[in-house]
Design a protein around this motif. Structure first.
Motif, short mmCIF file in Angstrom:
data_model
loop_
_atom_site.label_atom_id
_atom_site.label_comp_id
_atom_site.label_asym_id
_atom_site.label_seq_id
_atom_site.Cartn_x
_atom_site.Cartn_y
_atom_site.Cartn_z
N TYR A 117 35.38 38.33 37.42
CA TYR A 117 35.40 39.53 36.59
C TYR A 117 35.67 39.05 35.17
O TYR A 117 36.76 38.55 34.89
N HIS A 120 38.33 41.49 30.10
CA HIS A 120 38.28 42.93 29.82
C HIS A 120 39.70 43.49 29.67
O HIS A 120 40.68 42.81 29.98
N ASP A 122 41.90 46.95 30.99
CA ASP A 122 41.76 48.01 32.01
C ASP A 122 41.79 49.40 31.39
O ASP A 122 41.39 50.38 32.01
N ILE A 135 48.81 44.95 40.62
CA ILE A 135 47.96 44.22 41.56
C ILE A 135 48.83 43.52 42.61
O ILE A 135 49.80 42.86 42.26
N TYR A 137 48.37 40.79 45.71
CA TYR A 137 47.45 39.86 46.37
C TYR A 137 47.84 39.72 47.84
O TYR A 137 49.02 39.69 48.18
N LEU A 150 43.84 34.79 38.05
CA LEU A 150 43.86 35.87 37.07
C LEU A 150 44.28 35.20 35.75
O LEU A 150 45.35 34.58 35.69
N HIS A 183 42.31 40.38 30.21
CA HIS A 183 42.42 39.45 31.34
C HIS A 183 41.06 39.28 31.99
O HIS A 183 40.15 40.06 31.75
N VAL A 185 39.14 37.51 35.86
CA VAL A 185 39.29 36.78 37.12
C VAL A 185 38.30 35.63 37.06
O VAL A 185 37.09 35.85 36.94
N ARG A 192 38.76 36.29 48.16
CA ARG A 192 40.02 36.65 47.48
C ARG A 192 40.25 38.14 47.66
O ARG A 192 39.43 38.97 47.26
N THR A 196 44.30 46.64 43.90
CA THR A 196 44.51 46.83 42.46
C THR A 196 44.62 48.32 42.17
O THR A 196 43.84 49.12 42.70
N TRP A 198 46.29 51.57 39.26
CA TRP A 198 46.71 51.93 37.90
C TRP A 198 47.63 53.16 37.94
O TRP A 198 47.31 54.17 38.57
#
Ligand code: OGA
Ligand code: MN
Length: 203
Positions: A117, A120, A122, A135, A137, A150, A183, A185, A192, A196, A198
């Motif tokens: 990714y 960008h 968010d 996030i 994992y 990340l 950030h 990816v 992976r 995620t 918000w």
């Protein structure tokens, strides 16, 4: 949890991000991962889109992960337990950092081998209400050779930029201010898996 919430809120207040290892116990992580793999195997994941509303489009040159949005009405008991933890984070961030967070939205994410990714934020014009990114994992194991970090960027006053790479270790939670930390990816060499979400300042 009390101490952890203290830590999360003071780090967010002071540096806009925080990384918490072993945020969930191993049994919990494994069970959540198992549920997510099951949803993947049922073919429920779709290529993630960029933009919002009418501008939403799949652009695999920008992001090549696959996601499944969580439905607050259809959470499994495990997923509900995770939402309850996030609710505690929401409350402490409101009390200590006055962020006015009112709701949560999130998706399961799967980055197949080779996916990424690009850099960008968010929070952007189309989604101005995302205030805090959270996030978790879920990966069983991860080594630097698996890549897929990340990468968080920290713009400096002299216009240079520092960055920090964070491996998606299972049980690791990353929280940051959605509008402040660009950030990306980095391409992953291993599948992976993460959740995620918000915290938003609208309902
Ligand atoms: C995102 C994102 C980072 C990660 O979904 O917006 O930046 O480490 N995810 O999965
Ligand atoms: Mn992001």
């Amino acid at each position: 949890m009390e101490e952890l919430l203290d830590h999360i809120s003071s780090e967010i207040y002071q540096k806009s991000y925080v990384i918490v290892d072993n945020f969930v116990e191993e049994d919990f992580r494994k069970a959540l991962l198992g549920e997510q793999i099951q949803l993947v195997n049922q073919g429920k994941f779709r290529h993630a889109a960029v933009g919002k509303g009418g501008q939403k489009q799949v652009r695999t040159e920008i992001r090549s992960d696959e996601v499944l949005w969580m439905d607050a009405e259809e959470l499994s008991p495990l997923q509900a337990a995770y939402w309850a933890k996030i609710e505690e984070i929401r409350q402490v961030l409101n009390q200590r950092c006055l962020l006015g967070l009112r709701s949560f939205e999130g998706h399961f994410a799967r980055y197949p081998i080779g996916s990424f990714y690009k850099k960008h934020l968010d929070q952007f014009n189309a989604v101005p209400h995302r205030v805090v990114t959270v996030i978790l994992y879920l990966n069983d194991s991860w080594t630097p050779e698996d890549e897929g970090a990340l990468r968080m960027y920290f713009p400096q006053e002299d216009r240079t930029e520092l960055f920090e790479d964070v491996l998606p270790l299972g049980g690791r939670l990353v929280v940051f201010l959605s509008g402040e930390i660009p950030h990306e990816v980095l391409p992953t060499k291993k599948e992976r898996i993460s959740i995620t979400g918000w915290l938003k300042n609208i309902d």
